[in-house]
Structure formats: structure tokens, C-alpha cells
Write a protein that holds these residues in place. Structure first.
Motif, mmCIF file in Angstrom:
data_model
loop_
_atom_site.group_PDB
_atom_site.id
_atom_site.type_symbol
_atom_site.label_atom_id
_atom_site.label_comp_id
_atom_site.label_asym_id
_atom_site.label_seq_id
_atom_site.Cartn_x
_atom_site.Cartn_y
_atom_site.Cartn_z
ATOM 1 N N LYS A 186 -27.600 76.320 26.090
ATOM 2 C CA LYS A 186 -26.227 76.065 25.700
ATOM 3 C C LYS A 186 -26.175 75.876 24.184
ATOM 4 C CE LYS A 186 -22.151 73.213 26.571
ATOM 5 N NZ LYS A 186 -21.730 73.333 25.162
ATOM 6 N N GLU A 187 -25.134 76.399 23.567
ATOM 7 C CA GLU A 187 -24.987 76.260 22.124
ATOM 8 C C GLU A 187 -25.016 74.774 21.745
ATOM 9 O OE1 GLU A 187 -22.233 79.779 23.326
ATOM 10 O OE2 GLU A 187 -22.978 77.895 24.202
ATOM 11 N N ALA A 188 -25.757 74.449 20.667
ATOM 12 C CA ALA A 188 -25.964 73.027 20.371
ATOM 13 C C ALA A 188 -26.391 72.834 18.918
ATOM 14 C CB ALA A 188 -27.016 72.438 21.308
ATOM 15 N N VAL A 189 -26.456 71.554 18.532
ATOM 16 C CA VAL A 189 -26.971 71.137 17.234
ATOM 17 C C VAL A 189 -28.279 70.395 17.485
ATOM 18 C CG1 VAL A 189 -26.513 69.810 15.130
ATOM 19 C CG2 VAL A 189 -24.614 70.898 16.355
ATOM 20 N N TYR A 190 -29.303 70.698 16.660
ATOM 21 C CA TYR A 190 -30.636 70.136 16.863
ATOM 22 C C TYR A 190 -31.126 69.406 15.611
ATOM 23 C CZ TYR A 190 -30.848 73.234 20.936
ATOM 24 O OH TYR A 190 -30.594 73.872 22.122
ATOM 25 N N ARG A 191 -32.110 68.552 15.829
ATOM 26 C CA ARG A 191 -32.784 67.819 14.749
ATOM 27 C C ARG A 191 -34.285 67.999 14.910
ATOM 28 N NH1 ARG A 191 -35.392 62.888 14.182
ATOM 29 N NH2 ARG A 191 -35.146 61.830 12.157
ATOM 30 N N ILE A 192 -34.936 68.464 13.840
ATOM 31 C CA ILE A 192 -36.391 68.562 13.824
ATOM 32 C C ILE A 192 -36.922 67.332 13.102
ATOM 33 C CG2 ILE A 192 -38.396 69.961 13.215
ATOM 34 C CD1 ILE A 192 -36.503 72.350 12.882
ATOM 35 N N ASP A 193 -37.599 66.468 13.812
ATOM 36 C CA ASP A 193 -38.158 65.261 13.224
ATOM 37 C C ASP A 193 -39.332 65.632 12.305
ATOM 38 O OD1 ASP A 193 -38.177 62.161 13.565
ATOM 39 O OD2 ASP A 193 -40.298 62.758 13.696
ATOM 40 N N PRO A 194 -39.617 64.813 11.276
ATOM 41 C CA PRO A 194 -40.786 65.091 10.434
ATOM 42 C C PRO A 194 -42.084 65.228 11.227
ATOM 43 C CG PRO A 194 -39.407 63.444 9.390
ATOM 44 C CD PRO A 194 -38.830 63.681 10.749
ATOM 45 N N SER A 195 -42.145 64.616 12.399
ATOM 46 C CA SER A 195 -43.326 64.739 13.254
ATOM 47 C C SER A 195 -43.421 66.099 13.920
ATOM 48 C CB SER A 195 -43.295 63.657 14.339
ATOM 49 O OG SER A 195 -42.235 63.905 15.265
ATOM 50 N N GLY A 196 -42.325 66.858 13.888
ATOM 51 C CA GLY A 196 -42.283 68.163 14.541
ATOM 52 C C GLY A 196 -41.518 68.163 15.848
ATOM 53 N N LYS A 197 -41.181 66.988 16.365
ATOM 54 C CA LYS A 197 -40.432 66.910 17.615
ATOM 55 C C LYS A 197 -39.014 67.430 17.413
ATOM 56 C CE LYS A 197 -38.815 63.637 21.138
ATOM 57 N NZ LYS A 197 -38.746 62.205 21.538
ATOM 58 N N VAL A 198 -38.544 68.245 18.364
ATOM 59 C CA VAL A 198 -37.195 68.813 18.307
ATOM 60 C C VAL A 198 -36.307 68.083 19.313
ATOM 61 C CG1 VAL A 198 -35.787 70.882 18.563
ATOM 62 C CG2 VAL A 198 -38.109 71.055 17.631
ATOM 63 N N GLU A 199 -35.170 67.595 18.838
ATOM 64 C CA GLU A 199 -34.231 66.891 19.698
ATOM 65 C C GLU A 199 -32.862 67.553 19.626
ATOM 66 O OE1 GLU A 199 -35.193 62.288 19.343
ATOM 67 O OE2 GLU A 199 -35.141 63.242 17.365
ATOM 68 N N LYS A 200 -32.183 67.635 20.751
ATOM 69 C CA LYS A 200 -30.794 68.074 20.762
ATOM 70 C C LYS A 200 -29.919 66.867 20.426
ATOM 71 C CE LYS A 200 -29.225 70.453 24.291
ATOM 72 N NZ LYS A 200 -28.651 70.746 25.649
ATOM 73 N N VAL A 201 -29.091 66.980 19.387
ATOM 74 C CA VAL A 201 -28.270 65.828 19.011
ATOM 75 C C VAL A 201 -26.859 65.928 19.574
ATOM 76 C CG1 VAL A 201 -29.598 65.198 16.973
ATOM 77 C CG2 VAL A 201 -27.755 66.868 16.766
ATOM 78 N N THR A 202 -26.370 67.138 19.827
ATOM 79 C CA THR A 202 -25.079 67.282 20.513
ATOM 80 C C THR A 202 -24.883 68.722 20.969
ATOM 81 O OG1 THR A 202 -22.682 66.921 20.401
ATOM 82 C CG2 THR A 202 -23.733 67.802 18.435
ATOM 83 N N ASP A 203 -24.243 68.852 22.116
ATOM 84 C CA ASP A 203 -23.732 70.159 22.542
ATOM 85 C C ASP A 203 -22.242 70.047 22.865
ATOM 86 O OD1 ASP A 203 -23.711 68.823 24.980
ATOM 87 O OD2 ASP A 203 -25.240 70.082 25.917
ATOM 88 N N GLU A 204 -21.611 69.021 22.272
ATOM 89 C CA GLU A 204 -20.180 68.804 22.462
ATOM 90 C C GLU A 204 -19.381 69.661 21.476
ATOM 91 O OE1 GLU A 204 -19.775 64.653 21.797
ATOM 92 O OE2 GLU A 204 -20.601 64.066 23.737
ATOM 93 N N ILE A 205 -19.646 70.944 21.493
ATOM 94 C CA ILE A 205 -19.002 71.878 20.581
ATOM 95 C C ILE A 205 -19.253 73.269 21.141
ATOM 96 C CG2 ILE A 205 -21.043 72.014 19.102
ATOM 97 C CD1 ILE A 205 -19.104 72.187 16.677
ATOM 98 N N PHE A 206 -18.294 74.175 20.945
ATOM 99 C CA PHE A 206 -18.401 75.479 21.586
ATOM 100 C C PHE A 206 -19.462 76.357 20.917
ATOM 101 C CE2 PHE A 206 -14.361 73.971 23.104
ATOM 102 C CZ PHE A 206 -14.267 74.477 24.388
#
Length: 347
Positions: A186-206
Motif C-alpha cells: 500500500k502506498e505509504a511514507v517510510y523512515r529508514i533508521d540510522p541502524s538500517g531498520k525500515v519503518e512505515k510511519v503512515t499510510d493514511e494518504i492516497f
């Protein structure tokens, strides 16, 4: 299903009048100051307009120019020509334009981290990469939950070292801006942590597109271009409060609707940047003459100014030695104009 190309064809019919493109060529007549296409819609914008600063076309000939980013240490601008799979560089010293990367993964957005390393968001390879000082590539992220990204689009670096980016998938919808393939996330906004971990921060957007932070990094703004594929999607810019590595209180920041010669029209905001006063400068278009260009919104979300261009504006960034020159990628061309605003961040 509606394609991006069919949408862009249909929305262009909304133009109120035929486009009478201003001539920016070498034989164009001189501009009578003050620059007529930098327009104050509110007194709040008047202090940012310089009476003797013209809009200049620095380069032309791209197919779809995107992703301008300013290198402070190198004193140059980098930007992408997505269909041609190339990144260009404009030098501050003499205005020379050269190729900096080809192939370039059909990159869309570009930015720089605090160490001066270029970060690019690749449509073609569905990944986020960093160019190291020796010009080798480091892949920062190419998957989430074991699935490839749709086609990373644009992003920015936070002072904590994390990289935030959007993934609407445009580069995978056809072979013009990338490689055609299925969207598995699903289309989303992500954050790559300095450690390399990828997190989805929101998909509340088209379809999240351009992204920038507020001057104090307490908010993140994201342009929604979901109307290209979702009829119910609003044409707006959203904002969230940042709570550590999380987001909360998602809401509309500004609508892209405006009155144009007595008719309500609404185009799309694409790439966005914030100045030190908290104003948002948004590349915008897909309506026509009098709308396409850059629209400037106050910290409260009120439209206070415009920079009218003869082409759809895909993205913007502040650059130059004082970060007071606005660079604008617009369809086939690169434009620039000096303003009294100063970019809020290093890129």
C-alpha cells in the motif's frame, strides 16, 4: 483502471485559457521589473519578492525534470531526468550543466545528508540509495516486510540521521519512468533508521509524493497526488506531528483548490520545501496558465504567493551560497529565481 498518463491528459483540459508560454529563450525580450510572474496574493508574501530578481531558465531539453537538490559543500545543483535515466549537475561558478550519473536508476527525488552524501530515490530499481565519496552505491532500503517497494519517490534527511521517504509507485506503472510491475505494498511514507531498520510511519494518504520537514523538525508535510488514480482522493498537502520515530495528528495543511479567473480549479502539489519562516513552497500544476508553477503557503496553510511558470512544476529546492535562490524543475526545464526567503534546511 485510470493510468497516470490518461489522468494527466484529462486534467490538462481544465486550463481556463490556452497556454501562451512566456519566452525564456536567448532571444526573448527583456523582463520589465518587477518580475511579473512572482505574484504576492497576500501582504505576507511581499517581503519575499525581490523587485529586481528575474525568473531565469537555466537549462532545458529534459523529458521530465525532477528532484532538485543543492550540494552545499560542492556548490552545485543535482536533478533527475527520469525518462532519460540520468542525473544532471548545474555548477554555481559558471552555470555549466554536466551529467553526474547515468544510468541513475530512473531516480526521481534526490537529497543530501549532513555529511554531504547524495541520496536518491530510484523508480527503476525500487530502492533508496546513497552515493559514497568514492562514487560507489550503498543501498539504504529496497524492501519492506519482505516485499519490494513500489517506486520510492521523494524524501528528506532528519538531523537524527534517519531518511524519510514516500512510495507512491509511479515509476512502476509503466516503462517510461521506470520498469512496469505490480505494486505489492500500500502506498505509504517510510523512515529508514540510522541502524538500517525500515519503518512505515503512515499510510493514511492516497499517494504520498513530495515531503519536507518544518524548520524545527516537529512536523512533516507530504503532498498527496492520489487523485491521479483514486477519484475520492483530495488534492492537498497533509501534515503530521512528529513524535520520535512516529507520526500523529494527520490532517490537511492546505488545499490545492483556487479561484482562477472566476472558476474554481484544483491541480496537484508535487515536490515541496519549507523556508526558515515555516512557509511551504510547492511545485504545482496540471491546470494550465495562471496556475502551473510554484504556490507558496503560510505556516497556517493560507496561499500567499505564486511563481507562474510556462510549464508544470514538479519540484523545488532552495540553494545558492545563502540558500535564498529557489530552483524549480518544471517538465522539460530548470528555472531559478532569487527570493528573500531562506531554505529551512541544508538541502
Amino acid at each position: 483502471m485510470t493510468t497516470r498518463r490518461s489522468f494527466l491528459t484529462s486534467i490538462s483540459s481544465l486550463a481556463a485559457t490556452p497556454l501562451l508560454a512566456r519566452d525564456f529563450g536567448p532571444s526573448a525580450p527583456p523582463v520589465r521589473y518587477p518580475e511579473p510572474d512572482v505574484i504576492a496574493l497576500d501582504k505576507a508574501f511581499e517581503k519575499y519578492k525581490i523587485g529586481s530578481a528575474p525568473i531565469e531558465r537555466l537549462h532545458t531539453g529534459m523529458y521530465w525534470a525532477e528532484g532538485p537538490a543543492w550540494s552545499g559543500w560542492g556548490q552545485y545543483l543535482v536533478w533527475s531526468d527520469i525518462p532519460n535515466n540520468v542525473q544532471h549537475r548545474w555548477l554555481q561558478d559558471d552555470g555549466e550543466v554536466t551529467t553526474i550519473h547515468k544510468p541513475a536508476g530512473h531516480s526521481n527525488g534526490n537529497t543530501f545528508d549532513r555529511e554531504g552524501r547524495q541520496i536518491s530515490f530510484e523508480h527503476g530499481n525500487r530502492r533508496v540509495v546513497r552515493y559514497e565519496p568514492d562514487n560507489t552505491l550503498t543501498v539504504l532500503a529496497d524492501k519492506f516486510d519482505g516485499k519490494p517497494f513500489n517506486a520510492p519517490n521523494d524524501g528528506a534527511v532528519h538531523p537524527d540521521g534517519s531518511v524519510w521517504f514516500t512510495d507512491p509507485g509511479y515509476g512502476s506503472l509503466g516503462n517510461y519512468e521506470g520498469n512496469k510491475g505490480d505494486l505489492l505494498l500500500k502506498e505509504a511514507v517510510y523512515r529508514i533508521d540510522p541502524s538500517g531498520k525500515v519503518e512505515k510511519v503512515t499510510d493514511e494518504i492516497f499517494k504520498p509524493n513530495g515531503l519536507c520537514f518544518s524548520p524545527d523538525y516537529k512536523k512533516v508535510y507530504v503532498a498527496d497526488t492520489g487523485a491521479t488514480h483514486y477519484p475520492e482522493a483530495p488534492k492537498n498537502i497533509k501534515v503530521w506531528d512528529i513524535d520520535g520515530a512516529k507520526l500523529k495528528n494527520g490532517r490537511e495543511f492546505a488545499s490545492m483548490k483556487m479561484d482562477l479567473k472566476g472558476t474554481e480549479v484544483a491541480g496537484l502539489a508535487d515536490g515541496i520545501r519549507c523556508d526558515k519562516d515555516g512557509n511551504i513552497w510547492a511545485g504545482s500544476g496540471w491546470v494550465g496558465e495562471g496556475y502551473d508553477g510554484v504556490q507558496i503557503f503560510s505556516p497556517e496553510g493560507n496561499r500567499i504567493g505564486q511563481i507562474v511558470l510556462p510549464e508544470v512544476c514538479s519540484n523545488v529546492c532552495f540553494g545558492g551560497p545563502r540558500r535564498n535562490r529557489l530552483f524549480m524543475t518544471a517538465s522539460r526545464s530548470l528555472y531559478a529565481v532569487h527570493v528573500e526567503a531562506i531554505g529551512a534546511h541544508w538541502c
